[in-house]
Every structure is written in C-alpha cells, then in structure tokens.
Design an enzyme around this catalytic site. Structure first.
Site, PDB file in Angstrom:
ATOM      1  N   ASP A 109       0.871  -1.187   0.000  1.00 25.73           N
ATOM      2  CA  ASP A 109       0.000   0.000   0.000  1.00 25.73           C
ATOM      3  C   ASP A 109       0.912   1.243   0.000  1.00 25.73           C
ATOM      4  O   ASP A 109       1.900   1.274  -0.737  1.00 25.73           O
ATOM      5  CB  ASP A 109      -0.963  -0.077   1.196  1.00 25.73           C
ATOM      6  CG  ASP A 109      -2.064   0.973   1.184  1.00 25.73           C
ATOM      7  OD1 ASP A 109      -3.105   0.738   0.555  1.00 25.73           O
ATOM      8  OD2 ASP A 109      -1.886   2.028   1.824  1.00 25.73           O
ATOM      9  N   ASP A 238      -6.895  -8.502  -4.937  1.00 27.28           N
ATOM     10  CA  ASP A 238      -6.935  -7.125  -4.454  1.00 27.28           C
ATOM     11  C   ASP A 238      -7.790  -6.278  -5.386  1.00 27.28           C
ATOM     12  O   ASP A 238      -7.648  -6.340  -6.609  1.00 27.28           O
ATOM     13  CB  ASP A 238      -5.507  -6.574  -4.400  1.00 27.28           C
ATOM     14  CG  ASP A 238      -5.422  -5.201  -3.756  1.00 27.28           C
ATOM     15  OD1 ASP A 238      -6.444  -4.708  -3.250  1.00 27.28           O
ATOM     16  OD2 ASP A 238      -4.314  -4.628  -3.758  1.00 27.28           O
ATOM     17  N   HIS A 267      -6.204  -7.200  -0.412  1.00 24.10           N
ATOM     18  CA  HIS A 267      -5.280  -6.073  -0.334  1.00 24.10           C
ATOM     19  C   HIS A 267      -4.281  -6.202   0.824  1.00 24.10           C
ATOM     20  O   HIS A 267      -3.094  -5.953   0.666  1.00 24.10           O
ATOM     21  CB  HIS A 267      -6.066  -4.771  -0.197  1.00 24.10           C
ATOM     22  CG  HIS A 267      -5.196  -3.556  -0.123  1.00 24.10           C
ATOM     23  ND1 HIS A 267      -4.351  -3.184  -1.157  1.00 24.10           N
ATOM     24  CD2 HIS A 267      -5.007  -2.637   0.866  1.00 24.10           C
ATOM     25  CE1 HIS A 267      -3.710  -2.080  -0.811  1.00 24.10           C
ATOM     26  NE2 HIS A 267      -4.074  -1.730   0.405  1.00 24.10           N
TER      27      HIS A 267
END
Length: 286
Positions: A109, A238, A267
């Site tokens: 991320d 994701d 994710h």
C-alpha cells in the site's frame, strides 16, 4: 498527541521502541538478528500488520517495523502535515539513525512509495526490494483517481475522521476472511478519535496530491534501484492494485525479480498470507 493503548502480548509479542525524530516521536519494532529488513505499512495500518511475518522471520532477519507519525503508537504531532514526502523524510531520518546498511526494504500500500522514496536516497545501502500490492508512480487509472477524489470529499472525510471508515470498512473489505474481534480492536484502538485519524484521512488525498513525488519515483526507482534483486508478493484478489495493470510495471522496473502470487489474498496481504510471504522472503533473500 500520544496514543494510550497496550497491545495484547499474545498477538503482538514484541518490545516497543521509540525514536525521537525532528518531527515527532516514532514508535517501532526492532526484533531478531541477521540482515536488516525494513517493513513499511500503509493506510490505515501500523506495525501490527507485520506481526506474523516478524515472528516467522526474526530468527533469520533483523525485522524493523516503524509506525509512521499519526499511525499506530507513534505521536500525532502538532503542525505535522501527514503528507507522503513528510512520512518519507521521517522514515529516512529513522533509517539513518539506526545506521541501516545492506538492508532489505518491504512496502505494501502506501508503504511502497514511502519505502521507495527512502531507498532511492540511500540506494548504495539497499540490498534488495520486496513490494506487494502497491505502486510508485502517479495515479493513472480512472478507479484510482476516483477513489482519491471520493475519499477527499467532505462526506467521506467526515466518515474517515468521525466513523473510522478506513478501519471499520476497508480492512474487512480488504482481507479474505474478516479479522477476529481482537485483531480489529488493535486497528481500532490506535485510531481512537478524529484527532488521532488525521494521518489516515490525509493519505487518500495524497494519491493525487503527491503527484510530484510519485512522478520522481517513477523515474528514480528504475534508475537507482532497478538493478537490485526484487521480490513481488501479490494478493491476486486485491480490488486496489489488480495484478493485470500493476505487475508488468513492477517487472519492467526491476528486471531481476521473482513474483509470488498469493491466489486468495486481497489487499492486506500480511493478514491473508503471512506464511507464504515469509517463506518467499527467506527463499529469495535468506
């Protein structure tokens, strides 16, 4: 503002450490012995995200996991803007403070752009790169730009700040199996108020606002780090960083790469597949 929360040692069996940097007090973990690996989290998570990976790696690696200012147990300093370049500056100062050399760097991320921004400035000290479900270039898809604009809107900013939207909705949506009540409480407890969630609320704005930094990373990551050995651990389910558009850019940037697909992971790959990720790191860099 300091967070008053003591993690459950059964879930987070680590010693908390602190770095008093120029912008505020940073909480971090420094566990195990061996080659150092810097573990960079995203939004709205903290070093807790890496707990199972640290337990799996710390007999072979020195695992270092900071909480960015405004996240986890770190301070929420007055006057800090929570912008990505500011986070990268703080983490860079932290890396220099520890004197890390020959280190592996892992990001997922927002940990991707932050870890890469730190690494391009210290390329001679980076041994290898691990990236998963992340990016390091300007937002260029409709869905990513739309997510940033929607999450930056007054109603969604209210939801993030006052309803803890990122923790309550996006963590369950971004994991294969809803995390246990105890795990959810560890994400919830470090974001107890609107004041404590300013960093979480800023990050979706930064998808578009950090364009200058991301444009620089798009050039500098291949130029300065592209020759490093790389490992990509990718959650194939994701919704944010779909493998189709994202992995080819990663492969191009790092020719010497290994891809490990995590077929059922979404994710938050560290929640969904910590054993697979740890095994891949050991196989590639152990």
């Amino acid at each position: 503002m300091q967070i008053d929360f003591t993690p459950d040692p059964r879930l987070y069996p680590f010693q908390s450490r602190w770095f008093d940097g120029s912008r505020g007090r940073l909480h971090y973990l420094d566990e195990g012995d061996g080659p150092p690996i810097l573990l960079c989290h995203g939004n709205p998570t903290w070093s807790f995200l890496y707990r199972d990976i640290i337990v799996a790696l710390r007999d072979r690696f020195r695992c270092i996991a900071p909480d960015y200012l405004g996240f986890g147990l770190s301070e929420r300093p007055a006057g800090f803007g929570y912008k990505i370049d500011e986070h990268a500056q703080v983490v860079g100062e932290f890396v220099d403070h520890l004197g890390l050399d020959g280190y592996l760097t892992m990001g997922q991320d927002w940990g991707g752009p932050i870890s890469m921004a730190v690494a391009v400035e210290r390329a001679e000290r980076v041994r290898g790169v691990v990236l998963g479900n992340t990016w390091f270039w300007p937002a260029d898809t409709f869905s990513t730009k739309a997510f940033s604009r929607v999450m930056s809107s007054p109603p969604m900013q209210y939801a993030v700040l006052h309803r803890n939207f990122f923790v309550e909705r996006l963590i369950p949506a971004g994991t294969r199996d809803r995390p246990s009540a105890a795990v959810m409480e560890h994400y919830r407890a470090v974001q107890p108020s609107a004041e404590a969630r300013k960093g979480v609320a800023e990050m979706p704005k930064q998808i578009l606002a950090a364009h200058p930094l991301l444009a620089r990373l798009a050039r500098e990551v291949p130029a300065k780090l592209g020759a490093k050995p790389a490992l990509f651990v990718w959650g194939m389910k994701d919704f944010a960083f779909r493998p189709g558009p994202t992995l080819p850019r990663m492969r191009t940037a790092f020719p010497d790469h290994v891809v490990v697909e995590l077929p059922d992971a979404k994710h938050f790959i560290q929640e969904d597949a910590p054993d697979r990720i740890s095994a891949a790191i050991i196989e590639r860099f152990g």
